[in-house]
Structure formats: structure tokens, C-alpha cells
Write an enzyme that holds these catalytic residues in place. Structure first.
Site, PDB file in Angstrom:
ATOM      1  N   ARG A   1      34.699  34.520  40.561  1.00 17.28           N
ATOM      2  CA  ARG A   1      34.477  35.069  39.332  1.00 17.28           C
ATOM      3  C   ARG A   1      33.477  35.270  38.677  1.00 17.28           C
ATOM      4  O   ARG A   1      32.275  34.074  39.272  1.00 17.28           O
ATOM      5  CB  ARG A   1      35.955  34.517  38.640  1.00 17.28           C
TER       6      ARG A   1
ATOM      7  N   LYS B   1      39.200  29.468  35.830  1.00 15.64           N
ATOM      8  CA  LYS B   1      40.201  29.776  35.070  1.00 15.64           C
ATOM      9  C   LYS B   1      41.412  29.150  34.817  1.00 15.64           C
ATOM     10  O   LYS B   1      41.551  28.695  35.764  1.00 15.64           O
ATOM     11  CB  LYS B   1      40.693  31.357  35.132  1.00 15.64           C
TER      12      LYS B   1
ATOM     13  N   HIS C   1      33.574  41.578  40.836  1.00 13.18           N
ATOM     14  CA  HIS C   1      34.704  42.277  40.635  1.00 13.18           C
ATOM     15  C   HIS C   1      35.005  42.312  42.194  1.00 13.18           C
ATOM     16  O   HIS C   1      35.942  42.006  42.720  1.00 13.18           O
ATOM     17  CB  HIS C   1      35.618  42.252  39.950  1.00 13.18           C
TER      18      HIS C   1
ATOM     19  N   ARG D   1      34.572  40.416  44.796  1.00  9.20           N
ATOM     20  CA  ARG D   1      35.539  39.095  45.000  1.00  9.20           C
ATOM     21  C   ARG D   1      36.951  39.527  45.892  1.00  9.20           C
ATOM     22  O   ARG D   1      37.501  39.672  46.073  1.00  9.20           O
ATOM     23  CB  ARG D   1      36.042  38.734  43.464  1.00  9.20           C
TER      24      ARG D   1
ATOM     25  N   HIS E   1      44.158  31.741  42.432  1.00  7.12           N
ATOM     26  CA  HIS E   1      44.939  32.253  41.597  1.00  7.12           C
ATOM     27  C   HIS E   1      46.228  31.179  41.398  1.00  7.12           C
ATOM     28  O   HIS E   1      46.399  30.288  42.322  1.00  7.12           O
ATOM     29  CB  HIS E   1      45.661  33.471  42.075  1.00  7.12           C
TER      30      HIS E   1
ATOM     31  N   TYR F   1      47.027  41.881  47.181  1.00  3.22           N
ATOM     32  CA  TYR F   1      45.982  42.522  48.975  1.00  3.22           C
ATOM     33  C   TYR F   1      46.306  42.409  49.993  1.00  3.22           C
ATOM     34  O   TYR F   1      45.758  43.138  51.048  1.00  3.22           O
ATOM     35  CB  TYR F   1      45.078  41.229  48.895  1.00  3.22           C
TER      36      TYR F   1
END
Length: 297
Positions: free
Chosen positions: A146, A170, A239, A242, A265, A274
Site C-alpha cells: 500500500r 493496515k 494502488h 498493488r 487483507h 481479483y
């Protein structure tokens, strides 16, 4: 009456949940929207907040043009607040139970093809800023970072020639990422030149021409600059690198759990988008190659 409880809630998010300033700001924004609505309805007591009021609020923000996904995030902030109030017995029941955001089509992320990335990453420059930018782009694509994660990297995390990157992403979630050969070489090349720009006591791996930690805005601008220099028509942004990383790994491995871990995630459902990209690619191959798929001219 709202203010005292909200102050405690924000303190809880900061001290116990250890949310970042950016996340805290998003929570404050969402909850301010809720309290403004309560004020309009002349409600100043937590016990007066019920599911009917919240359904009216959801309907209002939806009419104002807020997307289903944005409303979902908005409700997530409120849900955390009401869970906190319920746990501390400030309310008797959760007024958000049974309330969900309107569904909206999920937008598939954009990705670059491997050939497009090869073109973008084929820089042959000796200028320190160009060498830095090459290392930044290689890490974006090589590790699926990120933007905030890349900006926060310190020199000590990569200064000893490691082939593995440890970082806190995150939600303060720790993860370890392998560093590919290309990204590793680009970073080591930058480290050799970093001293020409960095201030003596600056810990950041990537610095601006002023010698301090590079900003998110500066990185976005540099990616845009290199895309233009390479004659690429599409918009290149952090992004996107990514997304491309995740799509290419999944397309080759078909290991959704591994991609989830690499991206950091929390929920597998976030990574599953994806799989739609992967299927989209397979469908394009099918349409181009299968005799029965081709339309007669």
C-alpha cells in the site's frame, strides 16, 4: 450527552484498537454525519436512537448520492460505535441490527499487463531521483505494498540486503513479504545513492530531494511523470501497482489464500475481487481462441 460518550469511544479506538490517524479521521467524519442528522431530528439522547431513525439516515445519504460501498463503510463506523456503547451498557440494544447498505455494482480494479509493467519499469537512469523512483515502483509491484506502507518504510528495514520485508500494515497487522530479485536490486542501488539526498538523521528509506521522508502526494506525482515520459496513455497511480501485483500472482498461482496473506487483507472476501479479474482474463482468451466463440463476419 453525545459528546462525553464519543470522547471515550475515540480514546478507545486510539489507545486499544490502535487505529491510525487517517482511520480515526474517517470515523470522526462518519460519526459527525450521524450526530448532525440527530441534531436535525432534535435527538440528543442515545436511548432515542432507534432503527427507524437510522433507516431514515441511510435513505437520506443514499438520496444525496453516496454509493452503496460508501454507505457500507459509513455503517461500519456506526456499528463499531454502537457495539462499544452496548458493551459499556450505555444503550440497551443495537439499533443497527438488521440494517444494511443498498447494494451497488462492485467496480473491478484496474490492472496493468506484464508487458505494460515491463515498459514502465525499464528505466536506465543514473540520476538519484530516477533511481529512487525505480526502487519505489519495483517495491510497489514486487511486494504489493500500500502507499502508506511504502512511505513508512525505514532504512533499517532494508539496509542489510534482506530478501524479506517485515512491516505493520493496515489495522496494525504485521506481515512478512518476500522481496523479488528485481525489487531487491533496485532498492540496493537506491541505498548506495540515498546519502546524496537524505539528511544525516533521517530514518526513512525513501526521501524527497529536500532530504526528508517522501510524501504520498510526491510519489503519486512521480509515477504520473514516468508514465507520461514512457508515453503510456493510462493513468498510473500507486494502488494500480498493488492491483497488478495481486492479479498477476493469482493468475499464475490460483492460490487465493496466499494472495490474501501477501496483501494483508483481513477478510478473504476483499481478496476475492481479483478472482473476477482472473476470470475476465480467461474469458478474453476464450473469446479470442475458441472456434465456437468467434462471431461470423
Amino acid at each position: 450527552m453525545f459528546d462525553a460518550r464519543l470522547k471515550d469511544f475515540y480514546q478507545y479506538l486510539q489507545a486499544e484498537k490502535r487505529y491510525s490517524p487517517h482511520t480515526l479521521q474517517a470515523y470522526r467524519r462518519d460519526i459527525q454525519k450521524f450526530t448532525d442528522f440527530c441534531q436535525q431530528q432534535h435527538i440528543d439522547n442515545w436511548q432515542q436512537v432507534d432503527s427507524l431513525l437510522l433507516r431514515q439516515l441511510v435513505a437520506q445519504v443514499h438520496r444525496q448520492g453516496l454509493s452503496g460501498r460508501s454507505i457500507q463503510r459509513f455503517l461500519s463506523s456506526l456499528r463499531s460505535l454502537f457495539h462499544y456503547l452496548l458493551r459499556h451498557k450505555h444503550i440497551k440494544q443495537n439499533p443497527l441490527s438488521g440494517i444494511s447498505a443498498p447494494k451497488s455494482p462492485r467496480k473491478l480494479p484496474e490492472v496493468l499487463s506484464p508487458d505494460e509493467l515491463d515498459h514502465l519499469l525499464s528505466l536506465d537512469e543514473n540520476d538519484p531521483l530516477a533511481v529512487r523512483d525505480m526502487a519505489i515502483m519495483e517495491l510497489f509491484y514486487g511486494c504489493g505494498l500500500r502507499l502508506a506502507e511504502l512511505v513508512s518504510l525505514d532504512l533499517e528495514q532494508l539496509s542489510r540486503g534482506q530478501t524479506e520485508l517485515k512491516l505493520t500494515g493496515k489495522g496494525n497487522k504485521d506481515r512478512r513479504l518476500p522481496i523479488g530479485e528485481k525489487a531487491h536490486a533496485a532498492v540496493q542501488r537506491w541505498i548506495k545513492l540515498r546519502g546524496q539526498l537524505a539528511k544525516e538523521d533521517e530514518p526513512a528509506l525513501f526521501v524527497s530531494k529536500r532530504g526528508s521522508r517522501i510524501s504520498k502526494t510526491a510519489i503519486a506525482q512521480r509515477l504520473k511523470k514516468w508514465a507520461a515520459a514512457k508515453g503510456m496513455p493510462q493513468r498510473i497511480y500507486p494502488h494500480l501497482m498493488r492491483h497488478s501485483f495481486a492479479s498477476h500472482i493469482l493468475e499464475s498461482s490460483h492460490d487465493l489464500r496466499a494472495v490474501q496473506e501477501l496483501l494483508g487483507h483481513e477478510n478473504l472476501s476483499t481478496t476475492q475481487i481479483y478472482t473476477h479479474l482472473d476470470f475476465q482474463h480467461l474469458a478474453q482468451v476464450y473469446d479470442a481462441a475458441h472456434p465456437r466463440a468467434k462471431k461470423k463476419s
